[in-house]
Enzyme design. Structure first.
Site, PDB file in Angstrom:
ATOM      1  N   HIS A 190       2.316   1.032 -13.505  1.00 18.71           N
ATOM      2  CA  HIS A 190       2.735  -0.802 -13.837  1.00 18.71           C
ATOM      3  C   HIS A 190       4.095  -0.011 -13.105  1.00 18.71           C
ATOM      4  CE1 HIS A 190       3.371  -4.389 -15.182  1.00 18.71           C
ATOM      5  NE2 HIS A 190       4.657  -3.741 -15.638  1.00 18.71           N
ATOM      6  N   GLY A 214       0.978  -1.065   0.083  1.00 16.16           N
ATOM      7  CA  GLY A 214       0.098   0.208  -0.156  1.00 16.16           C
ATOM      8  C   GLY A 214       1.138   1.014  -0.331  1.00 16.16           C
ATOM      9  N   ASN A 225      -3.967   2.270 -13.761  1.00 14.76           N
ATOM     10  CA  ASN A 225      -3.770   1.340 -12.913  1.00 14.76           C
ATOM     11  C   ASN A 225      -2.413   1.894 -12.932  1.00 14.76           C
ATOM     12  OD1 ASN A 225      -2.215  -1.231 -11.971  1.00 14.76           O
ATOM     13  ND2 ASN A 225      -1.555  -1.573 -14.096  1.00 14.76           N
ATOM     14  N   ILE A 235      -9.809  -7.427 -13.632  1.00 19.22           N
ATOM     15  CA  ILE A 235     -10.367  -7.508 -12.944  1.00 19.22           C
ATOM     16  C   ILE A 235     -12.064  -8.471 -13.796  1.00 19.22           C
ATOM     17  CG2 ILE A 235     -12.145  -4.995 -12.765  1.00 19.22           C
ATOM     18  CD1 ILE A 235     -10.102  -4.248 -11.164  1.00 19.22           C
TER      19      ILE A 235
HETATM   20  C1  GAR Z   1       3.882  -1.227  -7.477  1.00 20.42           C
HETATM   21  O1  GAR Z   1       5.494  -1.036  -8.036  1.00 20.42           O
HETATM   22  C2  GAR Z   1       3.033  -1.207  -8.714  1.00 20.42           C
HETATM   23  O2  GAR Z   1       3.553  -0.693  -9.861  1.00 20.42           O
HETATM   24  C3  GAR Z   1       2.997  -3.161  -8.604  1.00 20.42           C
HETATM   25  O3  GAR Z   1       2.641  -3.483  -7.238  1.00 20.42           O
HETATM   26  C4  GAR Z   1       3.589  -2.679  -6.346  1.00 20.42           C
HETATM   27  C5  GAR Z   1       2.210  -2.404  -5.197  1.00 20.42           C
HETATM   28  O4  GAR Z   1       2.775  -1.453  -4.346  1.00 20.42           O
HETATM   29  N1  GAR Z   1       1.776  -3.412  -9.407  1.00 20.42           N
HETATM   30  C6  GAR Z   1       2.772  -3.857 -10.872  1.00 20.42           C
HETATM   31  O5  GAR Z   1       2.748  -4.806 -10.733  1.00 20.42           O
HETATM   32  C7  GAR Z   1       0.773  -4.777 -11.762  1.00 20.42           C
HETATM   33  N2  GAR Z   1       1.279  -5.259 -12.341  1.00 20.42           N
HETATM   34  P1  GAR Z   1       2.495  -1.046  -3.656  1.00 20.42           P
HETATM   35  O6  GAR Z   1       1.475  -1.945  -2.454  1.00 20.42           O
HETATM   36  O7  GAR Z   1       3.566  -1.235  -2.217  1.00 20.42           O
HETATM   37  O8  GAR Z   1       1.777   0.243  -4.133  1.00 20.42           O
END
Ligand code: GAR
Length: 201
Positions: free
Chosen positions: A104, A11, A102, A88
């Site tokens: 990424h 988060g 989103n 989703i």
């Molecule tokens: C983040 O680095 C986000 O970009 C990635 O998950 C992490 C969540 O971190 N998302 C993906 O890889 C989507 N394909 P967080 O919970 O600390 O925000």
């Protein structure tokens, strides 16, 4: 502008949006949604008195249909996937078309798709020997990590010694670019013009 932030784990991007909101009162985070019953991001929601929902098909979870109704009742304008790692359902995406974004942790359209999340992305980037990486914010369509690109920022990784080092540099960018774009939505500055996403000044 009312937002719902979808999370699966830590988060830190949710926290970055909440921090940014301090100086930008037009952003309200009304709901935090997870595919888990418990995750660190829910603690952040709790601390900030934000409603939390767990979505899925098992006991204790609400369905995507119920979630869509709840988010509509809350008048959610924008859904932000901030580390939400489940695909989703199409019906849900259509219902909130062009209102789901989103983040990424790579420069799409490279290093995206099924299984490409968290450290897996940075491992693939490291192995490829790419000299730059970065973060992408995009509109969400029914495919993993797919949809029109709203914003990207890159970072030099030519000197890194590990995927973890890439993750650190990219996360730093994520925490700036995502709240900034949420703010642009709040200001009504993100538009689709002639089939391209543009950000107005
Ligand atoms: C983040 O680095 C986000 O970009 C990635 O998950 C992490 C969540 O971190 N998302 C993906 O890889 C989507 N394909 P967080 O919970 O600390 O925000």
């Amino acid at each position: 502008m009312k937002t719902a932030v979808f999370v699966s784990g830590r988060g830190s991007n949710l926290q970055a949006i909440l921090d940014y909101r301090q100086g930008k009162k037009s952003i309200e985070v009304e709901a935090v949604v997870s595919d888990k019953l418990n995750c660190p991001a829910f603690e952040i929601a709790k601390r900030n008195s934000i409603q939390a929902f767990s979505v899925g098909s098992k006991d204790g979870y609400i369905s995507y249909e119920q979630l869509a109704s709840s988010l509509s009742e809350l008048d959610i304008d924008l859904i932000v996937l901030a580390g939400f790692l489940k695909l989703i359902p199409v019906d849900f995406i259509r219902r909130f078309e062009n209102r789901i974004i989103n983040i990424h942790p790579a420069l799409l359209p490279s290093f995206g798709g099924k299984g490409m999340y968290g450290i897996n992305v940075h491992n693939a980037v490291f192995k490829s020997s790419a000299k730059v990486s970065g973060a992408t914010v995009h509109l969400v369509d029914p495919d993993y990590d797919h949809g029109k690109i709203i914003a990207q920022q890159c970072v030099d990784i030519s000197d890194v010694k590990s995927p973890e080092e890439i993750a650190e540099r990219v996360l730093d960018i994520e925490h700036k670019i995502l709240p900034y774009i949420v703010g642009k939505f709040a200001d009504g500055k993100v538009k689709i013009v002639e089939d391209r996403v543009v950000i107005l000044d």
